[in-house]
Each structure stands twice: as structure tokens, then as C-alpha cells.
Design a protein around this motif. Structure first.
Motif, PDB file in Angstrom:
ATOM      1  N   THR A 237     -28.838   6.923 -29.274  1.00 19.12           N
ATOM      2  CA  THR A 237     -30.104   7.658 -29.218  1.00 19.12           C
ATOM      3  C   THR A 237     -29.736   9.135 -29.080  1.00 19.12           C
ATOM      4  OG1 THR A 237     -31.174   5.788 -28.174  1.00 19.12           O
ATOM      5  CG2 THR A 237     -32.270   7.908 -27.962  1.00 19.12           C
ATOM      6  N   VAL A 238     -30.116   9.890 -30.089  1.00 19.69           N
ATOM      7  CA  VAL A 238     -29.652  11.275 -30.198  1.00 19.69           C
ATOM      8  C   VAL A 238     -30.714  12.226 -29.642  1.00 19.69           C
ATOM      9  CG1 VAL A 238     -29.189  13.073 -31.926  1.00 19.69           C
ATOM     10  CG2 VAL A 238     -28.090  10.828 -32.125  1.00 19.69           C
ATOM     11  N   SER A 239     -30.291  13.208 -28.904  1.00 20.26           N
ATOM     12  CA  SER A 239     -31.195  14.213 -28.335  1.00 20.26           C
ATOM     13  C   SER A 239     -32.083  14.827 -29.412  1.00 20.26           C
ATOM     14  CB  SER A 239     -30.363  15.324 -27.676  1.00 20.26           C
ATOM     15  OG  SER A 239     -31.142  16.504 -27.547  1.00 20.26           O
ATOM     16  N   SER A 245     -23.093  15.718 -31.966  1.00 20.34           N
ATOM     17  CA  SER A 245     -21.913  16.034 -32.758  1.00 20.34           C
ATOM     18  C   SER A 245     -21.488  14.802 -33.564  1.00 20.34           C
ATOM     19  CB  SER A 245     -20.810  16.469 -31.778  1.00 20.34           C
ATOM     20  OG  SER A 245     -19.576  16.037 -32.242  1.00 20.34           O
ATOM     21  N   ALA A 246     -20.952  15.040 -34.731  1.00 26.49           N
ATOM     22  CA  ALA A 246     -20.588  13.949 -35.642  1.00 26.49           C
ATOM     23  C   ALA A 246     -19.678  12.926 -34.974  1.00 26.49           C
ATOM     24  CB  ALA A 246     -19.904  14.526 -36.870  1.00 26.49           C
ATOM     25  N   SER A 247     -18.802  13.399 -34.093  1.00 32.24           N
ATOM     26  CA  SER A 247     -17.825  12.493 -33.501  1.00 32.24           C
ATOM     27  C   SER A 247     -18.467  11.457 -32.585  1.00 32.24           C
ATOM     28  CB  SER A 247     -16.784  13.296 -32.717  1.00 32.24           C
ATOM     29  OG  SER A 247     -17.434  13.998 -31.676  1.00 32.24           O
ATOM     30  N   THR A 248     -19.725  11.699 -32.190  1.00 39.83           N
ATOM     31  CA  THR A 248     -20.382  10.781 -31.253  1.00 39.83           C
ATOM     32  C   THR A 248     -21.363   9.840 -31.943  1.00 39.83           C
ATOM     33  OG1 THR A 248     -22.242  12.262 -30.796  1.00 39.83           O
ATOM     34  CG2 THR A 248     -20.275  12.555 -29.450  1.00 39.83           C
ATOM     35  N   VAL A 249     -21.518   9.975 -33.247  1.00 36.03           N
ATOM     36  CA  VAL A 249     -22.545   9.198 -33.943  1.00 36.03           C
ATOM     37  C   VAL A 249     -21.899   8.189 -34.894  1.00 36.03           C
ATOM     38  CG1 VAL A 249     -24.511   9.306 -35.515  1.00 36.03           C
ATOM     39  CG2 VAL A 249     -24.245  11.027 -33.739  1.00 36.03           C
ATOM     40  N   SER A 250     -21.963   6.944 -34.504  1.00 37.49           N
ATOM     41  CA  SER A 250     -21.488   5.869 -35.377  1.00 37.49           C
ATOM     42  C   SER A 250     -22.307   4.631 -35.089  1.00 37.49           C
ATOM     43  CB  SER A 250     -19.998   5.592 -35.157  1.00 37.49           C
ATOM     44  OG  SER A 250     -19.777   5.165 -33.831  1.00 37.49           O
ATOM     45  N   GLY A 251     -22.240   3.672 -35.991  1.00 33.92           N
ATOM     46  CA  GLY A 251     -22.993   2.431 -35.826  1.00 33.92           C
ATOM     47  C   GLY A 251     -22.380   1.363 -36.702  1.00 33.92           C
ATOM     48  N   TYR A 373     -32.806   6.555 -32.876  1.00 31.82           N
ATOM     49  CA  TYR A 373     -33.675   6.363 -31.709  1.00 31.82           C
ATOM     50  C   TYR A 373     -33.374   5.043 -31.006  1.00 31.82           C
ATOM     51  CZ  TYR A 373     -36.518  10.413 -32.939  1.00 31.82           C
ATOM     52  OH  TYR A 373     -36.946  11.688 -33.184  1.00 31.82           O
ATOM     53  N   GLY A 374     -32.238   4.431 -31.312  1.00 31.13           N
ATOM     54  CA  GLY A 374     -31.847   3.226 -30.593  1.00 31.13           C
ATOM     55  C   GLY A 374     -32.412   1.928 -31.142  1.00 31.13           C
ATOM     56  N   TYR A 375     -32.977   1.976 -32.339  1.00 36.69           N
ATOM     57  CA  TYR A 375     -33.534   0.755 -32.931  1.00 36.69           C
ATOM     58  C   TYR A 375     -32.638   0.244 -34.065  1.00 36.69           C
ATOM     59  CZ  TYR A 375     -37.875   1.345 -30.372  1.00 36.69           C
ATOM     60  OH  TYR A 375     -38.798   1.447 -29.375  1.00 36.69           O
ATOM     61  N   GLY A 397     -36.689  -3.165 -35.053  1.00 41.33           N
ATOM     62  CA  GLY A 397     -36.845  -3.672 -33.687  1.00 41.33           C
ATOM     63  C   GLY A 397     -35.629  -3.337 -32.841  1.00 41.33           C
ATOM     64  N   LYS A 398     -35.610  -3.924 -31.632  1.00 40.74           N
ATOM     65  CA  LYS A 398     -34.496  -3.689 -30.707  1.00 40.74           C
ATOM     66  C   LYS A 398     -33.504  -4.840 -30.814  1.00 40.74           C
ATOM     67  CE  LYS A 398     -35.537  -0.027 -27.987  1.00 40.74           C
ATOM     68  NZ  LYS A 398     -34.683   1.080 -27.603  1.00 40.74           N
TER      69      LYS A 398
END
Lengths: 398, 168
Positions: A237-239, A245-251, A373-375, A397-398
Motif C-alpha cells: 500500500t503506497v503513500s 521508491s521503485a525498490s520497495t514496490v513489487s508483487g 492500495y493493498g488489493y 478483493g482482499k
């Protein structure tokens, strides 16, 4: 402080110089003298631990792109050990089929398809422009499964047929992959891309080719339990005020929607759209990892006036809510999100933004920010009917 | 000498305006006139609806008949709306559907100012800004919506946000 600001402004200009200005050079084909600039970014290291049916999705390491989710795919010449790990392949819920840049080493080794004695090429139209090039066969590894699938090579150094470059097909410009991506993994239904692409045999056409030779969404070729769609999950979930930062965003990209319990199914029409109720309007809507913002109909949010930020909102709208409803069934979900001033976001120097948006009348394009957003968000289909109806569903969904 | 040059320029000007004004060279879409909307519809395989007049401008919606081969039995869609000012000149167009329209028809002569190469990193959006043309297109490979307008030609009080296929 002053230095930081100047650096940020310079960085913003760099990031968006490619986005906002259509290059004025080139006619039917590109300039032959200019050396091709390619993406040299490697696979980003992350903390993801993908299962056998998953791939790690990361923010692009190519230059100048924000909100650009990509994967690394192992591409092989079929029945050989000639393989290449190709980084920075855009994960795209808004197109169908795998496409690779001609600048990759493996591209020239992949065997080109032919039919009726003619080598097969394709012209495929994105909103940003067309890609033309040979259709080849490649073995692609998705999780622990390898499938052999027709793939388009986008080669902007080739001269495209006039039926590809003329505006009657809706194409405006050539849109080379380089230097921003090495390929596109189009995960939208139906199985092949004949709704959107034009095929040629020996340069003649457009013509109809055998459907088994058409560029295809490789997910359809996976074993049954994995071939009915994909899920994107696990992104942070991004501010909404700062981005990340790119280094913190993966899925993770999961093949098959089998674990989709708890997700709401929103059925689409044959244009792969659903309906949004937003800002007292009924809008056509879709989820799309290939869009870098929330492109939505809200005249109350000020748009950017600076030409380098054209197409984005420069106003702030922190508490937005939209209800997305499926076309044929009544199920719906509520998306709560924020819009932040694009200039403020770009000044942070970050690359992933959950609140980047821009205006589009009549539309609710839930682009990559919606995935921050965490979904869990996915796209799925019934393999038995999708190729006749062109209809599928989004999952949320979650 | 000066007079001669003036005459040459005058003749050149007359020639240019004549050649641009000849019906055969007229392209409709942006800068065209209301009467050409029917020709646009024909070129695009669409059927024009009745004109609707608003405050200082009027619009015509062009639709794809379900019986058209382009529609593939309703699987493909395209709707276009052309906006003309009080003098009848088209200053904006909007479109949406799964079939991309021929923009050389909708943008008229201004289509030539669209660069032949787009170096944007983003595949599902197209933002074009020249001094006298704006184009915005958003969408997937399966469905897209777009609009184009001439900023200097917008009627007084008209906001580009009003350029849309369906009135809100």
C-alpha cells in the motif's frame, strides 16, 4: 535544498521528456543512421518468493518510466537450449499476446512462422501507436511451466506495409518499445489477438491466417488449472502523498484464478469494459496495468497547465470513491482512492504512485495506481466460451 | 521591384486559397463545416444522427449501425461526436469504441501535424500537444476513447471537458 529542487526538476523533465513529446522525426520508417537506444536495466532484486505458478512483478529498471510493472521471462528457441532471460517485460492487462523487441539477442534466433509459402508478419495497434514485425515461435517459461507460443517481434527498423501505417486502421504513429521496455506480456482475453492485429503473409495482406499461428496470450496454453486468468497481488500500500521508491514496490503475478475465493467477479462486455459509478456519472471502466494513472472523469480536479505535465491532474482530491459494477451480473466493488498533484508526486523522485491521475471524459481507467492500495486484482475468463463471446471478468478483493 | 514582389505574393496567395478551397481538396473533421459531417460519416462507415444545438455550439453524433460489417454482429463498436461553432466550423471531435476511427478523417488537415513516431514509454495513452491541436486518447487494445480539439477555436465559455461522446 536548492540543489535538491533543481535535481528534482531535472529528473522530472527527464522522466517525462519521453512521455509527453512525440518525436518529430521519421516518416514511414525510422532514421537509419540513428543508433537504437535500448533498455539496459537488469531484473530488480526483490523479497518476493514466487510459487511454481507465480512470477515476481517489479517496477521497470528501464529509463524514464513510472508506474510500469514488469516481469522477467525466460525466452527460448523451441526445442533448444538457446535461451535468454529477458527483463523489463511490461505486464499488460490491456492487450493480448507476448511481444518482444527486435533488439534482444534472442529475437533474431526465434523461427519466423510461415503460411502459404509466405513469412508471417503482424501490425498490432496500441493507443500510443503501432508495432510491426515478424511473428515467431518461442518457448516461454511462466512460473515452472514452459509453453510454446506465437510471439510478435516489434521491429521499428522494418518498413511497415501501408495498410499498417495508414490512419484508416486507426493507427497514428509508430510506437517502438525501445528504450522503455523489452517486451509486453498481454494478458487480456480472448486467446488470440486477431481482434486487434493485422496479419501479412510474405508482405501481402492484411489477410487471415490460421488461428493457431496468431499471437496468443500464453496463459491460455498453460495446464487447465492455470489457464483461466491471472491475479496481481502482494503490492504494498503506497503513500498517496509521497508515492514509493521503485525498490520497495513489487508483487506477484499468479497464473490461474483458482485461489480467487474472496474476490468479487465483475463480468465484462466484449470490449473488456465494466461500469463505474463515479462523481455522479456512469462511466465505462476497466482495470489496466498498462495505464500509468487513474484516467477518470472528474472536471472538478484541476489539470496541469505546464506542458511537461500535460495529461495529468495538478490538483489534489484526497477522498475519492467509485463503485465498479460488472456488465452482466450485478456484483460490484467500491474503490477508495486519492488523487495527488502530479508535480508534487514527481518532485519526490519516487517511481510508483498510487494517486497519479489525469482527466478523461466518460471513462474510469483504473491504471496501475489502483494496484497499490493493498488489493488483489485479476482478469479471468471461461476458457470454454471466451473465444466466441470475447467476454470475461475482472476480479477484485482482499 | 517591391510592387512586383507584392503581385507575386498576391497571386500566390490567391492560388493557395483557391487550391485549398477547391471541394476536391477539402477534408472535413476539424476545420470542416457542418455540411461535411455527412461525408465524414460515410468515410467512417457511420450514420449521422440529428444535430443538437447547445449554448453557442452544436453537435452531431455518428453511430455504427449493428448491421454494418464493421460491427461484426455487435462485437465491435464506434461512436463519434463532432462539435461545430456558431459559424458551423468544426472545432472538436470525440470518439469511443472498440474500433479505432480513421483520424485522418476526424483531424482533417491537422492530421499531418501528428508525428509519425511516438517515443512515449506508455502504451495505453496518447497525449499530443501542438500550438493549435490537442489530442488525448486513453484505452486498451480492446476499447479506447479519444478527443481532439483546436484550442484557439473553442467558443467563448466552452471547456474542453465538454468534448465527450455522451453528454453527461
Amino acid at each position: 535544498m536548492k540543489r535538491t529542487n533543481i535535481w528534482n526538476i531535472g529528473r522530472t523533465l527527464f522522466l517525462f521528456s519521453g512521455l509527453l513529446f512525440l518525436s518529430g522525426c521519421g516518416g514511414g520508417g525510422p532514421s537509419s543512421s540513428a543508433p537504437e537506444v535500448v533498455c539496459n536495466g537488469d531484473t530488480r532484486s526483490t523479497n518476493e518468493t514466487p510459487s511454481a505458478t507465480q512470477l515476481t512483478v517489479y517496477q521497470s529498471t528501464c529509463q524514464g518510466a513510472v508506474n510500469e510493472p514488469v516481469v522477467t521471462l525466460t525466452i527460448c528457441v523451441p526445442n533448444s537450449t538457446n535461451c535468454e532471460n529477458v527483463s523489463n517485460i511490461l505486464v499488460d492487462l490491456g492487450s493480448t499476446g507476448l511481444r518482444l523487441s527486435h533488439t534482444l539477442a534472442i529475437s533474431s534466433s526465434l523461427p519466423q512462422e510461415s503460411e502459404n509459402g509466405g513469412l508471417i508478419t503482424e501490425c498490432y495497434g496500441f493507443v500510443s501507436g503501432y508495432n510491426y514485425g515478424p511473428v515467431v515461435t518461442a518457448s516461454v517459461t511462466l512460473g515452472n511451466q514452459s509453453v510454446t507460443v506465437p510471439v510478435q517481434i516489434s521491429n521499428s527498423s522494418l518498413s511497415a506495409p501501408s495498410s499498417c501505417t495508414t490512419s484508416s486502421t486507426g493507427n497514428i504513429s509508430s510506437a517502438p518499445f525501445e528504450p522503455y521496455i523489452n517486451g509486453i506480456l498481454g494478458l487480456l482475453f480472448p486467446q488470440d489477438d486477431s481482434l486487434d492485429g493485422q496479419y501479412y503473409e510474405g508482405g501481402s495482406g492484411p489477410t487471415t491466417i490460421s488461428s493457431s499461428l496468431e499471437v496468443q496470450n500464453p496463459v491460455f496454453l498453460l495446464p487447465t488449472s492455470e489457464s483461466n486468468g491471472v491475479l496481481l497481488s502482494g503490492f504494498p500500500t503506497v503513500s498517496t502523498t509521497q508515492g514509493a521508491s521503485a525498490s520497495t514496490v513489487s508483487g506477484l503475478l499468479t497464473f490461474g484464478t483458482g485461489t480467487a475465493s474472496g474476490l468479487t467477479q465483475l463480468t465484462t462486455n466484449s470490449s473488456a469494459t465494466i461500469t463505474a459509478s463515479y462523481n455522479k456519472q456512469t462511466l465505462k471502466a476497466f482495470f489496466d496495468t498498462g495505464s500509468n494513472g487513474w484516467f477518470i472523469d472528474n472536471p472538478n480536479i484541476p489539470t496541469c497547465t505546464s506542458s511537461s505535465l500535460q495529461g495529468f491532474f495538478c490538483g489534489t482530491a484526497p477522498t475519492q470513491s467509485a463503485i465498479l459494477t460488472g456488465t452482466t451480473t450485478g456484483s460490484s466493488v467500491t474503490l477508495n482512492f486519492s488523487i495527488e498533484n502530479a508535480q508534487t508526486l514527481f518532485n519526490t523522485g519516487n517511481q510508483d504512485f498510487s494517486s497519479l491521475g489525469g482527466p478523461m471524459s466518460g471513462f474510469f481507467d483504473a491504471g496501475f495506481p489502483a494496484f497499490l492500495y493493498g488489493y488483489t486484482i485479476g482478469v479471468g475468463w471461461d476458457p470454454a466460451t471466451v473465444n466466441t463471446t470475447d467476454e470475461g471478468y475482472f476480479l477484485y478483493g482482499k | 521591384m517591391k510592387t512586383n514582389r507584392r503581385i507575386v505574393f498576391l497571386l500566390l496567395g490567391i492560388f493557395l486559397s483557391l487550391s485549398l478551397g477547391l471541394p476536391a481538396n477539402v477534408r472535413a473533421g476539424l476545420d470542416g463545416n457542418q455540411t461535411q459531417i455527412r461525408e465524414d460519416a460515410q468515410k467512417l462507415g457511420l450514420v449521422p444522427g440529428p444535430a443538437s444545438t447547445q449554448n453557442g455550439y452544436s453537435t452531431v453524433t455518428l453511430s455504427l449501425p449493428a448491421s454494418s460489417p464493421q460491427s461484426m454482429g455487435g462485437r465491435k463498436t464506434l461512436t463519434v461526436r463532432e462539435f461545430s461553432d456558431a459559424g458551423g466550423t468544426i472545432f472538436a471531435v470525440a470518439w469511443e469504441g472498440s474500433l479505432p476511427p480513421d483520424l485522418s478523417v476526424l483531424l482533417g488537415d491537422r492530421f499531418s501535424s501528428v508525428p509519425k513516431k511516438n517515443s512515449s514509454p506508455y502504451r495505453h495513452q496518447l497525449f499530443l500537444r501542438t500550438p493549435d491541436l490537442r489530442v488525448r486518447v486513453i484505452g486498451t487494445a480492446r476499447f479506447r476513447a479519444g478527443k481532439a480539439w483546436i484550442p484557439s477555436r473553442l467558443p467563448p465559455g466552452f471547456n474542453p471537458d465538454q468534448i465527450r461522446v455522451q453528454a453527461p
